[in-house]
Each structure stands twice: as C-alpha cells, then as structure tokens.
Motif scaffolding. Structure first.
Motif, mmCIF file in Angstrom:
data_model
loop_
_atom_site.group_PDB
_atom_site.id
_atom_site.type_symbol
_atom_site.label_atom_id
_atom_site.label_comp_id
_atom_site.label_asym_id
_atom_site.label_seq_id
_atom_site.Cartn_x
_atom_site.Cartn_y
_atom_site.Cartn_z
ATOM 1 N N THR A 1 45.153 39.130 47.968
ATOM 2 C CA THR A 1 46.094 39.254 46.858
ATOM 3 C C THR A 1 45.411 39.210 45.493
ATOM 4 O OG1 THR A 1 46.451 36.852 46.789
ATOM 5 C CG2 THR A 1 47.918 38.151 48.214
ATOM 6 N N TYR A 2 44.109 38.894 45.468
ATOM 7 C CA TYR A 2 43.404 38.751 44.193
ATOM 8 C C TYR A 2 41.906 38.951 44.406
ATOM 9 C CZ TYR A 2 42.159 36.861 39.617
ATOM 10 O OH TYR A 2 41.673 36.720 38.341
ATOM 11 N N PRO A 3 41.199 39.648 43.510
ATOM 12 C CA PRO A 3 41.693 40.278 42.278
ATOM 13 C C PRO A 3 42.469 41.576 42.514
ATOM 14 C CG PRO A 3 39.354 40.707 42.536
ATOM 15 C CD PRO A 3 39.721 39.751 43.632
ATOM 16 N N ASP A 4 42.213 42.258 43.629
ATOM 17 C CA ASP A 4 42.982 43.453 43.982
ATOM 18 C C ASP A 4 43.698 43.215 45.301
ATOM 19 O OD1 ASP A 4 42.159 44.870 41.763
ATOM 20 O OD2 ASP A 4 40.428 45.760 42.777
ATOM 21 N N LEU B 1 46.143 32.647 45.873
ATOM 22 C CA LEU B 1 45.068 32.108 45.043
ATOM 23 C C LEU B 1 45.419 30.718 44.517
ATOM 24 C CD1 LEU B 1 42.338 32.639 43.556
ATOM 25 C CD2 LEU B 1 43.714 33.488 41.641
ATOM 26 N N ALA C 1 46.706 34.155 36.840
ATOM 27 C CA ALA C 1 46.049 34.639 38.062
ATOM 28 C C ALA C 1 46.816 34.206 39.308
ATOM 29 C CB ALA C 1 44.612 34.130 38.118
ATOM 30 N N GLU C 2 47.253 32.965 39.349
ATOM 31 C CA GLU C 2 48.016 32.466 40.502
ATOM 32 C C GLU C 2 49.362 33.185 40.609
ATOM 33 O OE1 GLU C 2 46.230 27.914 40.766
ATOM 34 O OE2 GLU C 2 48.263 28.247 39.996
ATOM 35 N N PHE D 1 50.006 36.279 39.572
ATOM 36 C CA PHE D 1 49.693 37.623 40.071
ATOM 37 C C PHE D 1 49.499 37.593 41.584
ATOM 38 C CE2 PHE D 1 46.681 40.869 41.383
ATOM 39 C CZ PHE D 1 47.181 42.012 40.784
ATOM 40 N N SER D 2 48.763 36.597 42.078
ATOM 41 C CA SER D 2 48.494 36.476 43.510
ATOM 42 C C SER D 2 49.780 36.274 44.298
ATOM 43 C CB SER D 2 47.522 35.318 43.762
ATOM 44 O OG SER D 2 47.349 35.093 45.139
ATOM 45 N N GLU E 1 39.182 31.275 45.308
ATOM 46 C CA GLU E 1 38.634 32.606 45.595
ATOM 47 C C GLU E 1 37.288 32.592 46.321
ATOM 48 O OE1 GLU E 1 37.707 36.825 43.282
ATOM 49 O OE2 GLU E 1 38.314 35.054 42.155
#
Length: 273
Positions: free
Chosen positions: A11-14, A42, A64-65, A67-68, A99
């Motif tokens: 799920t992160y970064p892509d 994440l 970031a979390e 987005f994940s 990560e």
C-alpha cells in the motif's frame, strides 16, 4: 488438498497494481485454489528529531499512514469484487508494519502457503528478494500484463543448479498438467552438463510428458533475454528458473539471471531459492 495461494498487497509508497489482482484471481480460478491475501498497513514510528526542522515529521507520518489505509481499503474492495465474480474463496488479513520490515513480514507469512504471487517491478524488488530468500516457498512472478489461461507449455531454464532443482520440485504440479516441456540451455554462458539435461528429458518422457530440448547461444547477450526469447518462440506460457543462485552480496555485485528477469519479464516465471 486444496492449493493455498498467497497474495501480498503493498500500500506504500505505491499500491499493488490491479493487474496483479486480476492475475492472482485468474490463477486461483484455473487451479481451483483458495486465495489468501495479506494487506500491509503502514505504521510510521514516532521519532523526535534532535534539531528543529522545516518539515513537520508528524504531519508527514499521518499523511503517509492515511494514504496507506486508503490504498489498502481500495485493494481489499477490488480483490473481493474480482474474486466474487470468479467464484473463488478468499481469506484477507491486514497487518501494521514499518516500511523497512514489510518484506521480511511478507516472507514469514508466505511460509504457511503453497505459493506466493507477486508482480515483477523495480520498486517491488526488496519484497521479491525477501520472499525468495526468507520464505522457503516458491514464488510466481507475473509481468505487468493481464494473463489468461493455463500453463500449457512450460519452459525450464536449465543450468543444472541446486536452486533450479528446488524450483522444479515446486513446479511439478504445473509440469504434470502441461502439454509440453521445453528444456532451454544457454551453453556459452557457463558450463552446462548437457548429458544430465538429456537424462532429465528422458525421465520426463518416461513420465508421459512431451519434451523438447533447446541449446542456445548468448553471443554476449544477457542469459535471461536468451532464455525468455527461446521460451516465447517455442510457445511457452510459464518459465521455471532457479532464483538467486549466489549469496545476496555476490548477487548484488555480479548481477545475474534473476535480476535480468525482474527488469524485463515476458511471461510468468516460477522461482525458488
């Protein structure tokens, strides 16, 4: 016993591509297998910087979390829809992890399943390497294209190595169901025991399989490119190869067939270390 496939989802970064979701569901449908899905969420550790910074570390971590989580939810909904349409069973689990440790955690999870499915990509290389080295299980890599159908013709990149022997053991169910086996050796890249290869071809024929033997020359081109080109020319739709024959350090220094495959994969490839 029903085959248990493992599909790790990043799920992160892509996020993992929807193409891989389609390929995993199709493989489970063709094999009559269950699809076990692990989705990474994440988790950014809380760190207090020793000096003032122009960046708001806490705000970046929250974004970031978020987005994940959003990516994971979209992947979960999509894979469930694909699986429901195909009529296959799924088991979905979510886990939190920083990560740097995602690849190792996916490798640990892979140990309890028959086969792990991933997509060949540069950004996914750390996870691919972790699963190859640490899971003890075979890995099936798909190119970034939608795959439909069965593995009717199986190509084997023959070099007589221990890693290939392990991959062949893992590939036996696919070989047994195939219509033809293609043994491909690149004879000017390194010493190849062609007598042993021919004996293996005889063993396969005794088992009732149709086998062709191909000896190719690289002429200085990457071995992986030659093997894949021969596999494509002979109508193969699955390639079996040993994975990372050297140690991690030597593979980093020397490169190798496996890394070449990751950079330019033409068909699904089954690897084992």
């Amino acid at each position: 016993m029903k085959t248990q496939l493992h599909l790790p989802l990043m799920t992160y970064p892509d996020p993992t591509s929807f193409t891989l979701l389609k390929n995993a569901v199709e493989l489970a449908r063709v094999q009559g297998a269950d699809l076990n899905i692990s989705i990474h969420k994440l988790k950014v550790p809380t760190i207090s910087p020793p000096f003032p910074s122009i960046f708001d570390a806490e705000d970046l971590a929250v974004k970031a979390e978020h987005f994940s989580r959003e990516a994971g939810e979209e992947l979960r909904r999509t894979i469930q829809d694909y699986a429901e349409q195909a009529g296959i069973g799924t088991n979905i689990s979510l886990f939190e992890c920083a990560e740097p440790f995602v690849g190792s955690r996916f490798a640990e999870m892979s140990r309890i399943f028959d086969l792990t499915i991933l997509e060949a990509s540069d950004i996914g290389r750390p996870t691919i390497e972790s699963i190859l080295f640490e899971s003890g299980r075979p890995l099936l890599l798909f190119p970034s294209e939608v795959w439909y159908g069965q593995f009717e013709t199986v190509a084997i990149g023959w070099d007589g190595s221990p890693t290939l022997a392990r991959a062949l053991s893992c590939a036996k169910p696919y070989m047994d169901e195939s219509k033809k086996i293609i043994l491909i050796s690149v004879t000017d890249d390194k010493a190849v025991d062609t007598d042993l290869r021919d004996q293996f071809a005889t063993v396969l024929r005794r088992s009732g399989l149709a086998v062709d033997v191909v000896s190719a020359h690289s002429g200085g081109a990457p071995t992986a490119s030659i093997v894949q080109a021969e596999a494509v020319e002979n109508g193969a739709n699955l390639l079996v190869a040993g994975g990372f024959g050297h140690s991690r350090f030597r593979e980093f220094i020397l490169g190798g067939v496996t890394r070449s495959l990751l950079q330019d994969l033409k068909m699904p490839v089954l690897l084992s270390h």
